[in-house]
Design a protein around this motif. Structure first.
Motif, PDB file in Angstrom:
ATOM      1  N   LYS A 197       4.787   1.897   8.745  1.00 32.94           N
ATOM      2  CA  LYS A 197       4.008   1.792   9.983  1.00 32.94           C
ATOM      3  C   LYS A 197       4.273   0.473  10.698  1.00 32.94           C
ATOM      4  O   LYS A 197       4.184   0.408  11.921  1.00 32.94           O
ATOM      5  CB  LYS A 197       2.513   1.932   9.682  1.00 32.94           C
ATOM      6  CG  LYS A 197       2.110   3.338   9.306  1.00 32.94           C
ATOM      7  CD  LYS A 197       0.636   3.408   9.018  1.00 32.94           C
ATOM      8  CE  LYS A 197       0.250   4.816   8.571  1.00 32.94           C
ATOM      9  NZ  LYS A 197      -1.166   4.899   8.196  1.00 32.94           N
ATOM     10  N   ASP A 198       4.561  -0.564   9.940  1.00 36.28           N
ATOM     11  CA  ASP A 198       4.834  -1.877  10.531  1.00 36.28           C
ATOM     12  C   ASP A 198       6.217  -2.352  10.079  1.00 36.28           C
ATOM     13  O   ASP A 198       6.356  -2.896   8.979  1.00 36.28           O
ATOM     14  CB  ASP A 198       3.758  -2.883  10.103  1.00 36.28           C
ATOM     15  CG  ASP A 198       3.909  -4.216  10.804  1.00 36.28           C
ATOM     16  OD1 ASP A 198       4.783  -4.345  11.693  1.00 36.28           O
ATOM     17  OD2 ASP A 198       3.138  -5.137  10.463  1.00 36.28           O
ATOM     18  N   GLU A 218       4.403   4.686   3.024  1.00 37.91           N
ATOM     19  CA  GLU A 218       3.867   5.097   4.333  1.00 37.91           C
ATOM     20  C   GLU A 218       3.291   3.899   5.081  1.00 37.91           C
ATOM     21  O   GLU A 218       3.468   3.764   6.289  1.00 37.91           O
ATOM     22  CB  GLU A 218       2.794   6.181   4.167  1.00 37.91           C
ATOM     23  CG  GLU A 218       3.319   7.495   3.621  1.00 37.91           C
ATOM     24  CD  GLU A 218       3.508   7.478   2.107  1.00 37.91           C
ATOM     25  OE1 GLU A 218       2.855   6.653   1.417  1.00 37.91           O
ATOM     26  OE2 GLU A 218       4.329   8.266   1.622  1.00 37.91           O
ATOM     27  N   GLN A 219       2.591   3.041   4.373  1.00 37.93           N
ATOM     28  CA  GLN A 219       1.981   1.863   5.002  1.00 37.93           C
ATOM     29  C   GLN A 219       3.026   0.878   5.499  1.00 37.93           C
ATOM     30  O   GLN A 219       2.905   0.327   6.588  1.00 37.93           O
ATOM     31  CB  GLN A 219       1.045   1.166   4.009  1.00 37.93           C
ATOM     32  CG  GLN A 219      -0.233   1.918   3.722  1.00 37.93           C
ATOM     33  CD  GLN A 219      -1.051   2.126   4.973  1.00 37.93           C
ATOM     34  OE1 GLN A 219      -1.186   3.251   5.432  1.00 37.93           O
ATOM     35  NE2 GLN A 219      -1.589   1.069   5.529  1.00 37.93           N
ATOM     36  N   GLY A 252       0.794  -1.219   0.000  1.00 35.26           N
ATOM     37  CA  GLY A 252       0.000   0.000   0.000  1.00 35.26           C
ATOM     38  C   GLY A 252       0.828   1.273   0.000  1.00 35.26           C
ATOM     39  O   GLY A 252       0.325   2.341   0.326  1.00 35.26           O
TER      40      GLY A 252
END
Length: 176
Positions: free
Chosen positions: A129-130, A125-126, A122
């Motif tokens: 996050k993880d 940025e996505q 995605g």
């Protein structure tokens, strides 16, 4: 040596003052004369400590590289008669432990692979996050492969965007 006093006249003085340039060059020469012998010293017999290692979680997204060299006769791993990596041989890098690639191909394939993983997640940025989603590079280097081969592989995959590079080694029991 002659010097110009700029004795009047309507034209500005166009001579270059070379004294500061010579001073800087002499200082740099002294620095290099001191630094170069220190920089080219090498350690021939290095004993690396044997430590218990923790197995990392292997993910499908991780990139696996095998780094070796040609043998004394110039044969690559997998060719008939291959006698093992030679320190003076040509570097050989195998993408996903199978496909032989050049340095340029390694960079291109690693970049394309990482880009596809990021797009699937995605976007950047996505995936940021993880951190567990960020793929790693695992290098399996031949014990006789010179550092120039390993370092070239590290440089290419990090330039392609992989932030984490690790090494695969044979497990050693602690206390042995």
């Amino acid at each position: 040596m002659a010097i110009s006093m700029g004795g009047g006249g309507d034209t500005p003085m166009s001579d270059i003052n070379t004294t500061p340039l010579v001073d800087v060059m002499l200082v740099l020469l002294i620095i290099f004369l001191i630094a170069v012998p220190v920089a080219i010293q090498t350690i021939e017999k290095l004993q690396i400590p044997v430590m218990e290692s923790i197995e990392s979680k292997d993910k499908v997204e991780n990139l696996l590289l095998t780094v070796s060299t040609t043998d004394a006769a110039g044969r690559s791993a997998g060719e008939p008669g291959y006698e093992g990596a030679s320190r003076s041989g040509e570097c050989r890098v195998y993408f996903n432990n199978i496909t032989p690639v050049t340095s340029e191909e390694l960079y291109d394939r690693a970049f394309e692979r990482l880009d596809a993983i990021v797009q699937r997640a995605g976007g950047a940025e996505q995936i940021m996050k993880d951190p567990d989603l960020i793929p790693q590079v695992h290098i399996r280097g031949d014990v006789n492969a010179p550092w120039r081969c390993i370092a070239g592989s590290i440089y290419n995959v990090q330039a392609a965007g992989y932030p984490t590079v690790g090494f695969i080694s044979n497990p050693v029991e602690p206390g042995i």
